[in-house]
Design an enzyme around this catalytic site. Structure first.
Site, PDB file in Angstrom:
ATOM      1  N   ASP A  52       0.889  -1.168   0.000  1.00 20.31           N
ATOM      2  CA  ASP A  52       0.000   0.000   0.000  1.00 20.31           C
ATOM      3  C   ASP A  52       0.920   1.209   0.000  1.00 20.31           C
ATOM      4  OD1 ASP A  52      -1.864   1.995   0.391  1.00 20.31           O
ATOM      5  OD2 ASP A  52      -2.967   0.931   1.959  1.00 20.31           O
TER       6      ASP A  52
ATOM      7  N   HIS B 225      -6.728  10.562   3.807  1.00 25.79           N
ATOM      8  CA  HIS B 225      -8.134  10.401   4.203  1.00 25.79           C
ATOM      9  C   HIS B 225      -8.690  11.823   4.174  1.00 25.79           C
ATOM     10  CE1 HIS B 225      -6.805   6.516   6.428  1.00 25.79           C
ATOM     11  NE2 HIS B 225      -6.945   6.336   5.135  1.00 25.79           N
TER      12      HIS B 225
ATOM     13  N   GLU C  36      -6.485  -1.574  -4.390  1.00 24.40           N
ATOM     14  CA  GLU C  36      -6.972  -0.204  -4.150  1.00 24.40           C
ATOM     15  C   GLU C  36      -6.653   0.700  -5.331  1.00 24.40           C
ATOM     16  OE1 GLU C  36      -4.997   1.875  -0.882  1.00 24.40           O
ATOM     17  OE2 GLU C  36      -6.726   3.231  -0.717  1.00 24.40           O
TER      18      GLU C  36
HETATM   19  N1  GLY Z   1      -3.141   3.868   2.784  1.00 23.35           N
HETATM   20  C1  GLY Z   1      -4.194   4.233   3.654  1.00 23.35           C
HETATM   21  C2  GLY Z   1      -5.476   3.765   3.143  1.00 23.35           C
HETATM   22  O1  GLY Z   1      -5.523   2.973   2.231  1.00 23.35           O
HETATM   23  O2  GLY Z   1      -6.502   4.193   3.568  1.00 23.35           O
HETATM   24 MN    MN Z   2      -3.997   2.683   0.835  1.00 25.54          MN
HETATM   25 MN    MN Z   3      -6.989   4.122   1.090  1.00 26.23          MN
END
Ligand code: GLY
Ligand code: MN
Ligand code: MN
Length: 419
Positions: free
Chosen positions: A240, A341, A388
């Site tokens: 990530d 975020h 993601e």
């Molecule tokens: N990398 C933080 C998230 O995916 O929310």
């Molecule tokens: Mn992330």
């Molecule tokens: Mn994220």
């Protein structure tokens, strides 16, 4: 702002890392959004009465200090390069405050950030109140400016989307370089280093958040950041990692098979997560909501877990009672922008906020089977998969900003193998 208002906006200062060393400076996102001023300890005063619309308090030029910490625009630079109408040294803020806010009907200010500034503002209002016989009317209200800035920041302007596209492209290149290192015997931190080197090489500030490189069971720890273990053949490694470019975050997760070939159970879980992500992405369009997108992902994950024998029962009933929570315990989406975020309300009048053109968010379903999970076939123990992407809502649908980062299992195998 309402007419007759004055906003007092605080930039960030330096933050201690240990003893007398500091973290690199990172401007407050709202302050950066409004001013583009990237130096510590600044205060912006923005007004909608007949005073100068934009005053910037800044650290003044100082030959000696600049020898240590580098260039400061100073008050001259604030006016010349940042379009401030007025500029003063930050140290003069306290003494100038009464003049700045006397006559203002409303003061926009975030209370609770800096008790000294809060105190100076409330004291000044009180002092002005005592002078009411001289015809002075103190401000009626202190209002949180984030009610304005966070609405503005929720919708990305074309110039912001351009930066976010470039950030996504840097993250694409970084993931490709990390993928080649996903080989048995490599340490997680080597992937982290390769990825972050690619961020910096292309001019990004660095990672937008702490890079996660979790091999094997480490991938089932959602915020695993130690990144100090060796990768083992046939395990999965979850990455990530997203860069920050001109303040804007990208946020990307990919899960790769170490050595370039998925194991049977690894591929089975991977395909469920990928199908869930496709189902969620399909709904991303104006008018849709994040809870609806989440439900679409959950539906596919629950059906997949039933098929794999991890869950037993009727998928709809299992989803309704959140039986997936031990394996999928986080949300599918969050807003994305200057903060990873990002700001912006998730509900409006108690209802999920419908998506609009220009809104950017992540779509990140996952399945995580902790190594000690009872009642689940051992084959799945210690497997964690998340995929993601970053999505921008367009007039009629969406643009997947990170679609160029491979996630089809065959493409992923080829990428890890270096092809
Ligand atoms: N990398 C933080 C998230 O995916 O929310
Ligand atoms: Mn992330
Ligand atoms: Mn994220």
């Amino acid at each position: 702002m309402e007419p007759g208002s004055v906003a007092i906006l605080l930039g960030t200062g330096m933050v201690t890392r240990s003893r007398d060393t500091e973290y690199p400076f990172r401007q407050d996102s709202d302050f950066w959004y409004l001013t583009g001023f990237d130096h510590p300890n600044a205060i912006a005063v923005i007004r909608s009465d007949d005073g100068p619309p934009y005053t910037l308090f800044v650290e003044p030029r100082d030959r000696d200090l600049e020898t240590w910490t580098g260039y400061r625009p100073g008050v001259e630079g604030a006016k010349r390069d940042y379009e401030a109408d007025d500029s003063y040294p930050s140290t003069e803020f306290g003494e100038r405050l009464p003049r700045l806010i006397s006559g203002a009907k409303r003061i926009y200010h975030v209370l609770g950030r800096d008790p000294k500034v809060d105190g100076a503002i409330t004291r000044t209002i009180e002092e002005l109140r005592l002078r009411s016989r001289q015809g002075i009317e103190p401000a009626e209200a202190i209002v949180d400016p984030r009610a304005i800035t966070h609405v503005m920041r929720w919708i990305k302007a074309p110039v912001e989307l351009d930066i976010m596209r470039r950030a996504a492209d840097i993250s694409r290149e970084a993931h490709a370089e990390g993928a080649r290192l996903a080989q048995a015997g490599t340490h997680e931190y080597e992937l982290e280093a390769a990825i972050e080197y690619a961020f910096r090489r292309r001019g990004a500030r660095g990672a937008a958040y702490t890079t996660i490189v979790g091999g094997g069971a480490n991938a089932t720890v959602l915020h695993y950041v130690r990144n100090d273990q060796k990768l083992r053949q046939e395990e999965l490694v979850l990455i990530d990692a997203g860069c920050e470019l001109e303040g804007y975050a990208s946020d990307v997760t990919r899960t790769w098979p170490v050595g370039g070939r998925f194991s049977g159970p690894g591929r089975a879980i991977y395909e469920v997560v990928l199908a869930a992500q496709h189902a969620a992405l399909e709904l991303c369009a104006p008018g849709a909501t994040l809870p609806a997108i989440h439900d679409a992902a959950v539906k596919v994950i629950v059906e997949g877990l039933v098929e794999l024998g991890v869950l037993e029962g009727d998928p709809a009933e299992l989803a309704a009672r959140e039986a997936h929570r031990p394996y999928y315990m986080h949300g599918t989406s969050h807003w994305l922008g200057l903060d990873v975020h990002d700001v912006g309300a998730y509900k409006q009048g108690g209802e999920p906020r419908p998506l609009e053109e220009g809104v950017v968010f992540t779509v990140e379903p996952g399945i995580y089977v902790a190594p000690d999970t009872e009642g689940v076939d051992q084959r799945f123990h210690g497997i964690g998969v998340r995929i993601e992407d970053d999505v921008a809502i367009t007039e009629n649908g969406h643009e997947n900003l990170t679609s160029e980062i491979p996630k089809d299992p065959d493409e992923v195998e080829a990428m890890v193998a270096g092809n």
